[in-house]
Design a protein around this motif. Structure first.
Motif, PDB file in Angstrom:
ATOM      1  N   CYS A  42       0.837  -1.207   0.000  1.00  0.00           N
ATOM      2  CA  CYS A  42       0.000   0.000   0.000  1.00  0.00           C
ATOM      3  C   CYS A  42       0.869   1.253   0.000  1.00  0.00           C
ATOM      4  O   CYS A  42       0.603   2.200  -0.741  1.00  0.00           O
ATOM      5  N   ARG A  43       1.900   1.259   0.829  1.00  0.00           N
ATOM      6  CA  ARG A  43       2.797   2.426   0.873  1.00  0.00           C
ATOM      7  C   ARG A  43       3.467   2.650  -0.482  1.00  0.00           C
ATOM      8  O   ARG A  43       3.575   3.783  -0.941  1.00  0.00           O
ATOM      9  N   ARG A  44       3.904   1.574  -1.111  1.00  0.00           N
ATOM     10  CA  ARG A  44       4.587   1.693  -2.400  1.00  0.00           C
ATOM     11  C   ARG A  44       3.643   2.158  -3.508  1.00  0.00           C
ATOM     12  O   ARG A  44       3.993   3.003  -4.318  1.00  0.00           O
ATOM     13  N   HIS A  45       2.434   1.620  -3.542  1.00  0.00           N
ATOM     14  CA  HIS A  45       1.538   1.875  -4.668  1.00  0.00           C
ATOM     15  C   HIS A  45       0.513   2.972  -4.421  1.00  0.00           C
ATOM     16  O   HIS A  45      -0.013   3.540  -5.380  1.00  0.00           O
ATOM     17  N   LEU A  46       0.205   3.250  -3.152  1.00  0.00           N
ATOM     18  CA  LEU A  46      -0.808   4.267  -2.847  1.00  0.00           C
ATOM     19  C   LEU A  46      -0.232   5.466  -2.108  1.00  0.00           C
ATOM     20  O   LEU A  46      -0.911   6.484  -1.960  1.00  0.00           O
ATOM     21  N   GLY A  47       0.967   5.316  -1.582  1.00  0.00           N
ATOM     22  CA  GLY A  47       1.575   6.415  -0.842  1.00  0.00           C
ATOM     23  C   GLY A  47       1.042   6.569   0.569  1.00  0.00           C
ATOM     24  O   GLY A  47       1.264   7.577   1.220  1.00  0.00           O
TER      25      GLY A  47
END
Length: 110
Positions: A42-47
């Motif tokens: 989620c952090r990688r793809h959604l920030g």
């Protein structure tokens, strides 16, 4: 922008189940991922983290319910899976900067 399939599936599950499931671990289990891996995706793809995805969805549902229904704050809290209406009130304040009653009164005067 390409989103990882697991992140897309997570988003769909959160949209469907946020009223009943508030824990990242529950979604991770359903997706056969560890909570840490789901959070990293989620952090990688959604920030933003996986918990923030759930909180954003709950905040949207809370706002809609407060503005477009005449149900009590306690009833809305229960319907959204909060065990305690005072925790729901704190959650709404943290997410919007306003209490549930302030959101309703702001909308009534707008």
């Amino acid at each position: 922008r390409n989103v990882h399939p697991a992140v897309a599936a997570y988003g769909a599950l959160v949209e469907r189940d946020a009223q009943r499931r508030h824990r990242v671990a529950d979604y991770a289990k359903a997706l056969k991922l560890s909570p840490n891996h789901l959070n990293a995706l989620c952090r990688r793809h959604l920030g933003r983290g996986a918990k923030a995805v759930i909180a954003d969805r709950l905040a949207l549902l809370a706002r809609r319910s407060l503005l477009y229904s005449d149900r009590s704050t306690e009833r809305i809290a229960f319907d959204l899976g909060f065990k305690d209406s005072s925790y729901f009130t704190r959650f709404v304040r943290r997410m919007s900067g306003r209490t549930p009653s302030q959101l309703r009164s702001d909308a009534a005067t707008a």
